[in-house]
Design an enzyme around this catalytic site. Sequence first.
Site, PDB file in Angstrom:
ATOM      1  N   TRP A   1       7.293   7.450   8.254  1.00  0.00           N
ATOM      2  CA  TRP A   1       6.231   7.185   9.226  1.00  0.00           C
ATOM      3  C   TRP A   1       6.921   6.990  10.576  1.00  0.00           C
ATOM      4  O   TRP A   1       7.916   6.275  10.673  1.00  0.00           O
ATOM      5  CB  TRP A   1       5.462   5.924   8.813  1.00  0.00           C
ATOM      6  CG  TRP A   1       4.373   5.526   9.766  1.00  0.00           C
ATOM      7  CD1 TRP A   1       3.434   6.359  10.329  1.00  0.00           C
ATOM      8  CD2 TRP A   1       4.100   4.222  10.264  1.00  0.00           C
ATOM      9  NE1 TRP A   1       2.595   5.638  11.134  1.00  0.00           N
ATOM     10  CE2 TRP A   1       2.966   4.319  11.119  1.00  0.00           C
ATOM     11  CE3 TRP A   1       4.682   2.968  10.070  1.00  0.00           C
ATOM     12  CZ2 TRP A   1       2.432   3.224  11.783  1.00  0.00           C
ATOM     13  CZ3 TRP A   1       4.141   1.877  10.722  1.00  0.00           C
ATOM     14  CH2 TRP A   1       3.030   1.999  11.567  1.00  0.00           C
TER      15      TRP A   1
ATOM     16  N   ASP B   1       6.889  -0.808   1.950  1.00  0.00           N
ATOM     17  CA  ASP B   1       5.731  -0.610   2.811  1.00  0.00           C
ATOM     18  C   ASP B   1       4.620  -0.057   1.930  1.00  0.00           C
ATOM     19  O   ASP B   1       4.742   1.046   1.399  1.00  0.00           O
ATOM     20  CB  ASP B   1       6.073   0.373   3.935  1.00  0.00           C
ATOM     21  CG  ASP B   1       4.892   0.581   4.891  1.00  0.00           C
ATOM     22  OD1 ASP B   1       3.789   0.088   4.602  1.00  0.00           O
ATOM     23  OD2 ASP B   1       5.096   1.249   5.925  1.00  0.00           O
TER      24      ASP B   1
ATOM     25  N   LYS C   1      -6.502   1.483   5.064  1.00  0.00           N
ATOM     26  CA  LYS C   1      -6.991   2.705   4.419  1.00  0.00           C
ATOM     27  C   LYS C   1      -7.789   2.398   3.160  1.00  0.00           C
ATOM     28  O   LYS C   1      -8.871   2.920   2.981  1.00  0.00           O
ATOM     29  CB  LYS C   1      -5.810   3.616   4.072  1.00  0.00           C
ATOM     30  CG  LYS C   1      -5.471   4.629   5.125  1.00  0.00           C
ATOM     31  CD  LYS C   1      -4.781   4.078   6.357  1.00  0.00           C
ATOM     32  CE  LYS C   1      -3.405   3.552   6.110  1.00  0.00           C
ATOM     33  NZ  LYS C   1      -2.698   3.149   7.336  1.00  0.00           N
TER      34      LYS C   1
HETATM   35  N1  PLA Z   1       2.949   2.196   7.084  1.00  0.00           N
HETATM   36  C1  PLA Z   1       2.680   3.475   6.854  1.00  0.00           C
HETATM   37  C2  PLA Z   1       3.537   4.227   5.896  1.00  0.00           C
HETATM   38  C3  PLA Z   1       1.592   4.105   7.487  1.00  0.00           C
HETATM   39  O1  PLA Z   1       1.352   5.379   7.244  1.00  0.00           O
HETATM   40  C4  PLA Z   1       0.808   3.368   8.390  1.00  0.00           C
HETATM   41  C5  PLA Z   1      -0.349   3.999   9.114  1.00  0.00           C
HETATM   42  C6  PLA Z   1       1.133   2.015   8.598  1.00  0.00           C
HETATM   43  C7  PLA Z   1       2.200   1.461   7.926  1.00  0.00           C
HETATM   44  C8  PLA Z   1       0.372   1.118   9.517  1.00  0.00           C
HETATM   45  O2  PLA Z   1      -0.929   0.957   9.209  1.00  0.00           O
HETATM   46  P1  PLA Z   1      -1.835  -0.216   9.778  1.00  0.00           P
HETATM   47  O3  PLA Z   1      -1.024  -1.002  10.747  1.00  0.00           O
HETATM   48  O4  PLA Z   1      -2.965   0.473  10.448  1.00  0.00           O
HETATM   49  O5  PLA Z   1      -2.229  -0.981   8.592  1.00  0.00           O
HETATM   50  N2  PLA Z   1      -0.250   5.367   9.413  1.00  0.00           N
HETATM   51  C9  PLA Z   1      -1.383   6.138   9.978  1.00  0.00           C
HETATM   52  C10 PLA Z   1      -1.913   5.521  11.249  1.00  0.00           C
HETATM   53  C11 PLA Z   1      -2.518   6.204   8.968  1.00  0.00           C
HETATM   54  C12 PLA Z   1      -0.936   5.193  12.330  1.00  0.00           C
HETATM   55  O6  PLA Z   1       0.034   5.929  12.575  1.00  0.00           O
HETATM   56  O7  PLA Z   1      -1.156   4.128  12.964  1.00  0.00           O
HETATM   57  C13 PLA Z   1      -0.879   7.568  10.215  1.00  0.00           C
HETATM   58  O8  PLA Z   1      -1.678   8.413  10.653  1.00  0.00           O
HETATM   59  O9  PLA Z   1       0.295   7.833   9.910  1.00  0.00           O
END
Ligand code: PLA
Length: 430
Positions: A160, A241, A277
């Site tokens: 991520w 995570d 999610k």
């Molecule tokens: N960890 C991972 C692996 C994630 O994909 C995301 C969110 C988070 C943590 C953080 O989520 P939260 O703080 O909203 O609970 N990833 C998303 C959104 C869904 C983003 O980037 O904020 C994404 O599109 O990758």
Amino acid sequence: MTSDIPINRLARVALHLAPESETQSSISGQQTRAMSSRFLDVPQAPPDAILGISEAFKADTSPDKMNLGVGAYRTEEGKPLVLGAVREAERREYLNMGGIPEFCKLAAALAFGKGSAALQEGRNATIQCLSGTGSLRVGGEFLSSFYPGPKLVLIPTPSWANHKAIFKRCGMQTQEYRYYKPETRGLDYEGMLEDIRAAPDGAVLLLHACAHNPTGVDPTPEQWQGILEVTQSKKLLPFFDSAYQGFASGDLDRDGASLRMFADTGMEMLLAQSFAKNMGLYGERVGALSVVVGDAAAAKKVESQLKITARQMYSNPPRHGASIATRILGDPALMDQWKQELKGMADRIHTMRQGLYDALQEVGAPGDWTHILKQIGMFSFTGLTRPQVENMTNKWHVYMTFDGRISMAGLSSGKCKYLAEAIKDSVENC
Ligand code: PLA
């Protein structure tokens, strides 16, 4: 790509420009303001690799536009989903506002399992945080201040986009380990273990509990066992995570299996949990950080420091979303309803994988697309290159991240064919 458009949509994102409509007013706005500031040398931050795509999507006026950038669940009609269990939990009167500590207990039990020895022995310090991101951040701050081992976080390639940045911001070092093998579109298991073995003993090992983002590639249970053995022999500190529990397989326990396998050995570890999610509570920022340690007295001390860390960053987290989650997690009927709705979301995503795969076959897109069926969770790592992604957006109005990731949760049956045509065109011509 059309060359007659002076600055295309994605270029505006890449060049950090405001949408065209805003450019004029911001220039005239600047002229009326004082021209001096001590902050003039603050560099412009680049647009976010994921959220920046949504900005570009909003500015697009095409009726065909599709946002497959951010991971946000949408219905067949392309609408956000408010879960029935959430509506019901919200409707009920709050009888017991001991909400917050209760939330921490229930969240930890959801992740580690009700029978978890760590929880029964009081070896966990769990605090409510601002969704997954806030949990990672508070965990990073805690390690940066108090971890006696190497202040180094091992992060998979790719991961991520925010992981590395969060830990760096906490003053931790980061180092990558191999994870994804483009040739097989699967896990680079050997490379992963080799890199982890070569890292300093005692380092922090970041692991995606399930539905790895962005690749959709998870280790098998046997591979998890191998990763666990290296973690133990190198005395690494795992930091899980868990942003997609229930979203990967539709089953909460199955999606918690990897971190439970680690916790059940009695090892110390961290866990960042997000309910964004799986409960569809994106903007409510519901999450929890757990630090599991070897001794209950140490857990008390750790908890006191986690609370101070939060106090100094944002004092305390918002109550509303966590109260809803507490209601659901603590009520057997709502829990059942939630599990069914989770299964419904996971199944719809699975149907979209099949739909896109079939459409790619139907339009005759060149190449092997079976990875779309094999990958797990919200995302597909299509394998499209950056020029191909640019074509997807600029010619076809399909918004996705530059690494070729698409959110399957943003797709609907009626749009699979259009998306497949866009992919075929991009693969053939870019
Ligand atoms: N960890 C991972 C692996 C994630 O994909 C995301 C969110 C988070 C943590 C953080 O989520 P939260 O703080 O909203 O609970 N990833 C998303 C959104 C869904 C983003 O980037 O904020 C994404 O599109 O990758």
